[in-house]
Design an enzyme around this catalytic site. Sequence first.
Site, PDB file in Angstrom:
ATOM      1  CB  SER A  10      33.579  44.285  41.788  1.00  0.00           C
ATOM      2  OG  SER A  10      33.931  44.588  43.117  1.00  0.00           O
ATOM      3  CB  SER A  70      34.253  45.486  46.425  1.00  0.00           C
ATOM      4  OG  SER A  70      35.579  45.193  46.046  1.00  0.00           O
ATOM      5  N   GLY A  99      48.654  49.643  37.667  1.00  0.00           N
ATOM      6  CA  GLY A  99      48.653  49.963  39.086  1.00  0.00           C
ATOM      7  C   GLY A  99      48.743  48.743  39.972  1.00  0.00           C
ATOM      8  CE  LYS A 152      43.685  48.680  41.757  1.00  0.00           C
ATOM      9  NZ  LYS A 152      44.241  47.372  42.156  1.00  0.00           N
ATOM     10  CG  ASN A 175      44.083  49.658  47.104  1.00  0.00           C
ATOM     11  OD1 ASN A 175      45.026  50.142  47.747  1.00  0.00           O
ATOM     12  ND2 ASN A 175      43.338  48.670  47.578  1.00  0.00           N
TER      13      ASN A 175
END
Length: 248
Positions: free
Chosen positions: A14, A16, A130, A65, A86
């Site tokens: 990730s 993020s 998802g 999700k 999400n």
Amino acid sequence: MREFGLIGQSLGHSFSQTYFTQKFHNLGIEDCRYDLFELPTITQFADLLARLPELAGLNVTIPYKEQIWPFLDDVAPSAARVGAVNVVEFTADGRRIGHNTDYIGFRESVRSFYPTRGEAAGALVLGTGGASKAVEAALRELDIRYWLVSRNPLGRGLTYDDLTPGILAAHPLIINCTPLGTAPNVHECPPIPYAYLTPEHYLFDLIYNPSETEFMQRGREAGAQTKNGFEMLCIQAEEAWKIWNEGN
């Protein structure tokens, strides 16, 4: 300190945390932090909430999700429309509300990438989790007809074995919504018949790490246009930030 983060089962790939940490730095925000929370099972979400009562917002990724739904007090229209969450908003009165910004991120990212609409448009959505639900919602808004593709012969779409040259020719946009190809398993890819790809195809991969997946590389070698999920990540992250800061 306002605490934000990402929950998922495996988060080594990730971006993020890097994205939001850089955002806080650029904006001179010193009272926010963003962390990664790997949860082996969704049942540990309750423990996370108890441990971090000051959580101000969460992102949610594979495979939670859909599994996070029972832990929410309500869902926004975006999540209800998609059927997956999400983004989790923590309200001032202690409620947890699920949102979906994935479909906005994909919708805006694919809009300029694949220009065809209406009867001439056609897409294959690889995967049924998802992430694929968000892609489906966006495709419906963009008037792009589509088929789901999975390994399940009892599913509501096609299997990979069903993908003939004619089907691929009629569906120029192919979207990878599976985790196949995500770092560190960079040599994996969805089992589509790559030999049938042409320069008329557009391959969109929701994965952004690596920046060019095996799926994208094989498409590029066939002359197809390719795009990864980094722009989608950025758009959905900015939409999440708006949600978390409404009323603040």
